[in-house]
Write an enzyme that holds these catalytic residues in place. Structure first.
Site, PDB file in Angstrom:
ATOM      1  N   CYS A 179      16.203   3.453  -2.432  1.00  0.00           N
ATOM      2  CA  CYS A 179      16.047   4.437  -3.508  1.00  0.00           C
ATOM      3  C   CYS A 179      17.106   5.534  -3.411  1.00  0.00           C
ATOM      4  O   CYS A 179      17.268   6.143  -2.347  1.00  0.00           O
ATOM      5  CB  CYS A 179      14.651   5.063  -3.450  1.00  0.00           C
ATOM      6  SG  CYS A 179      14.387   6.351  -4.692  1.00  0.00           S
TER       7      CYS A 179
ATOM      8  N   CYS B 105      -9.045   4.884   2.424  1.00  0.00           N
ATOM      9  CA  CYS B 105      -7.593   5.034   2.389  1.00  0.00           C
ATOM     10  C   CYS B 105      -7.111   6.046   3.429  1.00  0.00           C
ATOM     11  O   CYS B 105      -5.934   6.384   3.462  1.00  0.00           O
ATOM     12  CB  CYS B 105      -7.122   5.462   0.995  1.00  0.00           C
ATOM     13  SG  CYS B 105      -7.784   7.053   0.455  1.00  0.00           S
TER      14      CYS B 105
ATOM     15  N   ASP C  10     -16.598   2.999  -0.944  1.00  0.00           N
ATOM     16  CA  ASP C  10     -15.154   3.215  -1.057  1.00  0.00           C
ATOM     17  C   ASP C  10     -14.938   4.673  -1.469  1.00  0.00           C
ATOM     18  O   ASP C  10     -14.604   4.971  -2.619  1.00  0.00           O
ATOM     19  CB  ASP C  10     -14.561   2.246  -2.083  1.00  0.00           C
ATOM     20  CG  ASP C  10     -13.040   2.319  -2.139  1.00  0.00           C
ATOM     21  OD1 ASP C  10     -12.441   3.013  -1.285  1.00  0.00           O
ATOM     22  OD2 ASP C  10     -12.444   1.699  -3.042  1.00  0.00           O
TER      23      ASP C  10
ATOM     24  N   GLN D  74      -7.171   1.872  -8.903  1.00  0.00           N
ATOM     25  CA  GLN D  74      -6.189   1.582  -7.867  1.00  0.00           C
ATOM     26  C   GLN D  74      -4.842   1.279  -8.515  1.00  0.00           C
ATOM     27  O   GLN D  74      -4.747   0.421  -9.392  1.00  0.00           O
ATOM     28  CB  GLN D  74      -6.642   0.386  -7.025  1.00  0.00           C
ATOM     29  CG  GLN D  74      -7.837   0.676  -6.144  1.00  0.00           C
ATOM     30  CD  GLN D  74      -7.493   1.504  -4.910  1.00  0.00           C
ATOM     31  OE1 GLN D  74      -6.387   2.008  -4.764  1.00  0.00           O
ATOM     32  NE2 GLN D  74      -8.459   1.649  -4.014  1.00  0.00           N
TER      33      GLN D  74
ATOM     34  N   CYS E 160      13.361  13.176  -2.270  1.00  0.00           N
ATOM     35  CA  CYS E 160      12.071  13.044  -2.933  1.00  0.00           C
ATOM     36  C   CYS E 160      10.938  12.947  -1.918  1.00  0.00           C
ATOM     37  O   CYS E 160      11.065  12.266  -0.896  1.00  0.00           O
ATOM     38  CB  CYS E 160      12.085  11.811  -3.834  1.00  0.00           C
ATOM     39  SG  CYS E 160      10.497  11.448  -4.589  1.00  0.00           S
TER      40      CYS E 160
END
Length: 442
Positions: A68, A394, A368, A269, A74
């Site tokens: 990238c 996550c 979740d 998601q 970034c």
């Protein structure tokens, strides 16, 4: 101050951990395990030092050139400088260390190889960019509120990048809307290939502003719909039917074929292909359930396939918008063995526990939660005495904490499976399976 440091490992957050000559821990942005680097100290804290790489003295053989062009500045992703196999291994190490630090008993658990993402790039179906007052779109610079202007993101789908490219070319349009809008969110519908643009800003309930944005957005490129939202207001692109603006995905796994719908401003998601793999993995564990509780059910990501496989399902979700779409998805799937409740998960768990009367009301509990996890309420799950718990998270640290609380209630961890939902970043999704200590391993 510049000092040479040997990097021992990667920690949650994506930083390399090393030690200074006095033994103090230094966390280094942009360093890989095994590398010797000269660091530039950014900030000294009580327990550690934060630093960045000033020079690579001995680079890792797994280091690659980040593809990238914005990567150096970034803050959007932070592992592009490592080969993909190395990314997966480092993420597994982070999960394993989080479990160890939390005191999770792994004696009976199978720690599976991380499931790689079907796509290492171009997997994000949602991308949110900040909008500057001069009409410039971009991400925040690393460790800064300054904007890095971008016209393409390698993690986003080609559809999003095409729409983004058209919009950044119209600086007059972005400057006009910048008076009201602080961020643009691109949503790529997996089923229809349409792009829905969500406008985030202030005072979007004001009718005058709504009309003004309507006139401005009418000139958007063909194929880019728009919905503006703040504090619950939704504005559909003029001339487009409401249903054209909603997102949908077709799922085909475990012998099932069904479709889910959700609005662009609702959670889903971003890696849609990998999400289908995650759902398939969860169903492979829970498919035989007669009854199931789905905590943080969203729009029915796990609830719908559980019910289609024959379980009586109760889904709980705080967001009333998500519950509305979960019920709609259940109705469109022709299900009458599923019920959804809009409630706080912890409060509802307390209520269900008080009504359990010996437990076994749910054969499977699936959860979740958001990044902060379930917290102290995780200790309530064993009181419902499910045969199994399928816990998805996550965040490795909060997940490990919650799993430890479940274990103290008499559950044994039998499987840990990292699922790479976010390639090129340090983030990792993990599915853990627990069973009652008295349950047979078969």
């Amino acid at each position: 101050m510049r000092k040479a440091v040997r990097i021992e490992k990667l920690v949650h957050g994506g930083q390399g951990l090393g030690r200074l000559s006095d033994g103090k821990v230094v966390l280094v942005e942009g360093a890989l395990p095994g590398e010797e680097v000269r660091v530039r100290v950014l900030q000294e804290r009580g327990s550690h030092v934060e630093a960045e790489v000033a020079a690579l003295l001995e680079p890792s053989p797994e280091r690659i050139a980040a593809p990238c062009p914005y990567y150096a500045d970034c803050g959007g992703c932070n592992l592009q400088y490592a080969g993909y196999a190395a990314q997966l291994r480092m993420k597994m190490d982070i999960v394993a260390e989080s479990l160890q630090r939390a005191g999770v008993d792994m004696a009976e658990a199978i720690f599976a190889q991380a499931k790689p993402s079907p796509q290492q790039f171009a997997y994000r179906h949602r991308l949110r960019l900040h909008l500057r007052q001069d009409g410039v779109l971009g991400f925040h610079r690393r460790q800064s509120n300054n904007l890095v202007p971008i016209d393409r993101c390698l993690l986003a789908t080609e559809g999003i990048n095409t729409a983004l490219g058209r919009i950044v070319q119209d600086r007059q349009w972005t400057t006009q809307i910048a008076s009201y809008v602080q961020a643009l969110e691109f949503n790529h519908c997996p089923a229809s290939d349409r792009i829905a643009l969500v406008l985030h800003g202030k005072n979007l309930r004001d009718e005058r502003i709504i009309k003004s944005l309507g006139r401005m957005c009418a000139s958007l490129a063909e194929g880019v719909g728009w919905i503006g939202t703040t504090q619950g207001v939704s504005l559909c692109q003029p001339g487009k039917a409401d249903q054209d603006m909603f997102l949908r995905q077709h799922f085909q796994h475990t012998g099932l074929s069904y479709e889910l719908h959700w609005p662009p401003h609702s959670f889903f998601q971003v890696n849609c292909q990998q999400n289908e793999n995650l759902v398939k993995l969860a169903m492979s564990v829970a498919a035989s359930s007669d009854t199931a509780l789905d905590l943080f059910c969203g729009s029915g990501n796990f609830s719908i396939p559980l019910a289609l496989l024959g379980a009586q399902v109760l889904g709980i979700e705080y967001s009333t918008t998500s519950i509305h779409w979960a019920r709609r998805n259940g109705k469109e799937a022709g299900l009458n063995n599923i019920r959804f409740i809009s409630a706080d998960a912890s409060a509802e768990l307390s209520r269900l526990t008080s009504l359990a009367c010996g437990g076994n009301r749910f054969e499977t509990i699936l959860l979740d939660p958001p990044r902060q996890g379930l917290g102290k309420a995780a200790a309530l799950l064993p009181h419902l005495q499910p045969r199994r718990i399928v816990s998805i998270s996550c965040d490795p640290a909060t997940h490990a904490r919650d799993l430890r609380l479940m274990q103290t209630g008499g559950y044994r961890l039998i499987q840990v499976l990292p699922v790479d939902m976010f390639p090129q970043t340090h983030h990792i999704e993990t599915m853990a399976v627990l069973e009652q200590a008295s349950a047979s391993s078969g």
